[in-house]
Motif scaffolding. Structure first.
Motif, PDB file in Angstrom:
ATOM      1  N   LEU A 135       0.829  -1.147   0.090  1.00 24.66           N
ATOM      2  CA  LEU A 135      -0.044  -0.091  -0.023  1.00 24.66           C
ATOM      3  C   LEU A 135       0.951   1.066   0.021  1.00 24.66           C
ATOM      4  N   ALA A 136       2.019   1.136   0.870  1.00 27.67           N
ATOM      5  CA  ALA A 136       2.905   2.403   0.886  1.00 27.67           C
ATOM      6  C   ALA A 136       3.348   2.691  -0.616  1.00 27.67           C
ATOM      7  N   GLU A 137       3.761   1.751  -1.154  1.00 24.42           N
ATOM      8  CA  GLU A 137       4.323   1.724  -2.491  1.00 24.42           C
ATOM      9  C   GLU A 137       3.282   2.448  -3.496  1.00 24.42           C
ATOM     10  N   ARG A 138       2.245   1.886  -3.365  1.00 20.53           N
ATOM     11  CA  ARG A 138       1.124   2.105  -4.321  1.00 20.53           C
ATOM     12  C   ARG A 138       0.782   3.510  -4.087  1.00 20.53           C
ATOM     13  N   ALA A 139       0.790   4.173  -2.784  1.00 16.27           N
ATOM     14  CA  ALA A 139       0.433   5.501  -2.584  1.00 16.27           C
ATOM     15  C   ALA A 139       1.248   6.553  -3.181  1.00 16.27           C
ATOM     16  N   LYS A 140       2.739   6.054  -3.176  1.00 15.50           N
ATOM     17  CA  LYS A 140       3.718   6.856  -3.788  1.00 15.50           C
ATOM     18  C   LYS A 140       3.409   6.968  -5.228  1.00 15.50           C
ATOM     19  N   GLU A 141       3.135   5.801  -5.838  1.00 11.81           N
ATOM     20  CA  GLU A 141       2.896   5.715  -7.296  1.00 11.81           C
ATOM     21  C   GLU A 141       1.385   6.585  -7.506  1.00 11.81           C
ATOM     22  N   ILE A 142       0.482   6.742  -6.844  1.00 15.00           N
ATOM     23  CA  ILE A 142      -0.463   7.313  -7.214  1.00 15.00           C
ATOM     24  C   ILE A 142      -0.281   8.743  -7.060  1.00 15.00           C
ATOM     25  N   GLU A 143       0.612   9.171  -6.242  1.00 20.62           N
ATOM     26  CA  GLU A 143       1.052  10.534  -5.897  1.00 20.62           C
ATOM     27  C   GLU A 143       1.743  11.238  -7.173  1.00 20.62           C
ATOM     28  N   ALA A 144       2.418  10.315  -7.866  1.00 22.90           N
ATOM     29  CA  ALA A 144       3.211  10.790  -8.759  1.00 22.90           C
ATOM     30  C   ALA A 144       2.218  10.428 -10.015  1.00 22.90           C
ATOM     31  N   LYS A 145       1.467   9.704 -10.284  1.00 23.00           N
ATOM     32  CA  LYS A 145       0.481   9.436 -11.345  1.00 23.00           C
ATOM     33  C   LYS A 145      -0.194  10.643 -11.660  1.00 23.00           C
ATOM     34  N   ARG A 146      -1.133  11.138 -10.442  1.00 23.88           N
ATOM     35  CA  ARG A 146      -1.849  12.155 -10.340  1.00 23.88           C
ATOM     36  C   ARG A 146      -1.152  13.454 -10.659  1.00 23.88           C
ATOM     37  N   ALA A 147       0.406  13.500 -10.096  1.00 20.36           N
ATOM     38  CA  ALA A 147       1.011  14.781 -10.321  1.00 20.36           C
ATOM     39  C   ALA A 147       1.369  14.978 -12.053  1.00 20.36           C
ATOM     40  N   ARG A 148       1.300  13.994 -12.827  1.00 16.24           N
ATOM     41  CA  ARG A 148       1.404  13.969 -14.215  1.00 16.24           C
ATOM     42  C   ARG A 148       0.063  13.974 -14.799  1.00 16.24           C
ATOM     43  N   GLY A 149      -0.972  14.145 -14.063  1.00 15.65           N
ATOM     44  CA  GLY A 149      -2.414  14.206 -14.590  1.00 15.65           C
ATOM     45  C   GLY A 149      -2.971  12.794 -15.350  1.00 15.65           C
ATOM     46  N   GLU A 150      -2.118  11.677 -14.806  1.00 13.85           N
ATOM     47  CA  GLU A 150      -2.756  10.304 -15.500  1.00 13.85           C
ATOM     48  C   GLU A 150      -4.043   9.926 -14.733  1.00 13.85           C
ATOM     49  N   PHE A 151      -4.708   9.109 -15.282  1.00 14.45           N
ATOM     50  CA  PHE A 151      -5.816   8.351 -14.570  1.00 14.45           C
ATOM     51  C   PHE A 151      -5.496   7.275 -13.515  1.00 14.45           C
ATOM     52  N   THR A 152      -6.042   7.138 -12.456  1.00 18.37           N
ATOM     53  CA  THR A 152      -5.895   5.895 -11.590  1.00 18.37           C
ATOM     54  C   THR A 152      -6.823   4.782 -11.950  1.00 18.37           C
ATOM     55  N   ALA A 153      -7.691   5.011 -12.998  1.00 19.06           N
ATOM     56  CA  ALA A 153      -8.551   3.697 -13.330  1.00 19.06           C
ATOM     57  C   ALA A 153      -7.905   3.251 -14.738  1.00 19.06           C
ATOM     58  N   PRO A 154      -8.175   1.957 -14.920  1.00 18.61           N
ATOM     59  CA  PRO A 154      -8.591   0.960 -14.116  1.00 18.61           C
ATOM     60  C   PRO A 154      -7.854   0.216 -12.967  1.00 18.61           C
ATOM     61  N   THR A 155      -8.307  -0.472 -12.137  1.00 13.31           N
ATOM     62  CA  THR A 155      -7.489  -1.076 -11.090  1.00 13.31           C
ATOM     63  C   THR A 155      -8.069  -2.709 -11.529  1.00 13.31           C
ATOM     64  N   THR A 156      -7.117  -3.639 -10.520  1.00 15.27           N
ATOM     65  CA  THR A 156      -7.602  -4.865 -10.450  1.00 15.27           C
ATOM     66  C   THR A 156      -8.276  -5.341  -9.375  1.00 15.27           C
ATOM     67  N   LEU A 157      -8.897  -6.503  -9.295  1.00  6.74           N
ATOM     68  CA  LEU A 157      -9.394  -6.929  -7.768  1.00  6.74           C
ATOM     69  C   LEU A 157      -8.553  -7.438  -6.924  1.00  6.74           C
ATOM     70  N   GLY A 158      -7.603  -7.828  -7.369  1.00  7.33           N
ATOM     71  CA  GLY A 158      -6.393  -8.358  -6.807  1.00  7.33           C
ATOM     72  C   GLY A 158      -5.744  -7.526  -5.983  1.00  7.33           C
ATOM     73  N   LEU A 159      -5.281  -6.440  -6.682  1.00  6.01           N
ATOM     74  CA  LEU A 159      -4.571  -5.387  -6.035  1.00  6.01           C
ATOM     75  C   LEU A 159      -5.485  -4.612  -4.976  1.00  6.01           C
ATOM     76  N   GLU A 160      -6.956  -4.487  -5.265  1.00 11.01           N
ATOM     77  CA  GLU A 160      -7.565  -3.972  -4.401  1.00 11.01           C
ATOM     78  C   GLU A 160      -7.640  -4.784  -2.858  1.00 11.01           C
ATOM     79  N   LYS A 161      -7.879  -6.092  -3.241  1.00 15.18           N
ATOM     80  CA  LYS A 161      -7.850  -6.886  -1.864  1.00 15.18           C
ATOM     81  C   LYS A 161      -6.472  -6.827  -1.143  1.00 15.18           C
ATOM     82  N   ARG A 162      -5.414  -6.555  -1.786  1.00 15.46           N
ATOM     83  CA  ARG A 162      -4.079  -6.341  -1.010  1.00 15.46           C
ATOM     84  C   ARG A 162      -3.872  -4.992  -0.339  1.00 15.46           C
TER      85      ARG A 162
END
Length: 256
Positions: A192-219
């Protein structure tokens, strides 16, 4: 059978628009209808003609363009039986456990009350696709406007039973806020900590965070992890039921 083509685009302030297209038949469905112009622009961009709208729930930011699109395309609007009276221009109602055919692709309907009383999700098992709208988000879940924590936990439990490789499209770009909250209730989760960093970077670049996968969400999604010992310990709820843990996480997010 040809794979479905998918077009994802922003609508309104933070909604996602999604079109699914069967190249063999030319049939095209919009998942909900948040706003007319971005949907028209996406159709034009891809050279597609709208034939269906799959409505997940009655909130205005998901049905606002129903009437305009129906007038323009004479498309078939399919929506939840439990909210039929609130869905503009609805043609066909369907309840949880039902299914229908879209260009040879079987679409199963999963009833997921919580966000609204009659919310449904659309699941295409053969295509490994779930359109979860406002039930399940990346690292989040919908606010409980019409349902109870028990309702929503039961709904999320249904979605968690689907295969991990299921690709999940969701209704809103809330992921940055969700990530910042998630680490406060699941601070020991390194993925989760690693994913949160990736999301910060992705949104800073104006990229979407969709879609996701169910496995990633479960973890990594705390709303799916009410049974996790580390989360329970962090919240001081070791002996609570999963529903009680979920309710506490939802309450904390509401006040985050």
């Amino acid at each position: 059978m040809a794979a479905l083509e998918i077009e994802l685009f922003p609508c309104r302030t933070d909604n996602f628009g999604v079109l699914i297209h069967d190249p063999a038949s030319g049939m095209t469905a919009s998942i909900d209808a948040p706003e007319e112009q971005p949907i028209l622009d996406a159709l034009k961009r891809r050279g597609w003609t709208l034939t269906h709208i799959f409505t997940t729930h009655h909130h205005n930011d998901h049905v606002e363009a129903n009437l305009a699109l129906k007038t323009r395309f004479e498309c078939t609007i399919i929506g939840p039986a439990g909210e039929a009276s609130k869905i503009p221009a609805i043609d066909m109602t369907i309840a949880g456990g039902g299914d229908f055919d879209f260009a040879g692709h079987r679409v199963e309907v999963i009833e997921t009350p919580g966000h609204t009383a009659g919310h449904i999700c659309f699941y295409l098992a053969d295509d490994k696709l779930l359109f979860a709208a406002d039930t399940l988000f990346a690292l989040g879940c919908g606010r409980l406007f019409e349902g109870t924590p028990a309702d929503m936990w039961a709904s999320l439990t249904k979605l968690m039973a689907l295969p991990d490789e299921t690709t999940v499209y969701f209704g809103h770009e809330y992921t940055l806020s969700n990530a910042r909250f998630a680490v406060t209730v699941d601070p020991e989760n390194s993925e989760l900590a690693e994913r949160a960093k990736e999301i910060e970077a992705k949104r800073a670049r104006g990229e979407f965070t969709a879609p996701t996968t169910l496995g990633l969400e479960k973890r990594t999604n705390p709303f799916l992890r009410a049974g996790d010992a580390a989360i329970r310990g962090h919240l001081g709820l070791e002996a609570a039921s999963d529903t009680e843990v979920f309710a506490e996480i939802r309450k904390r997010k509401d006040n985050f």
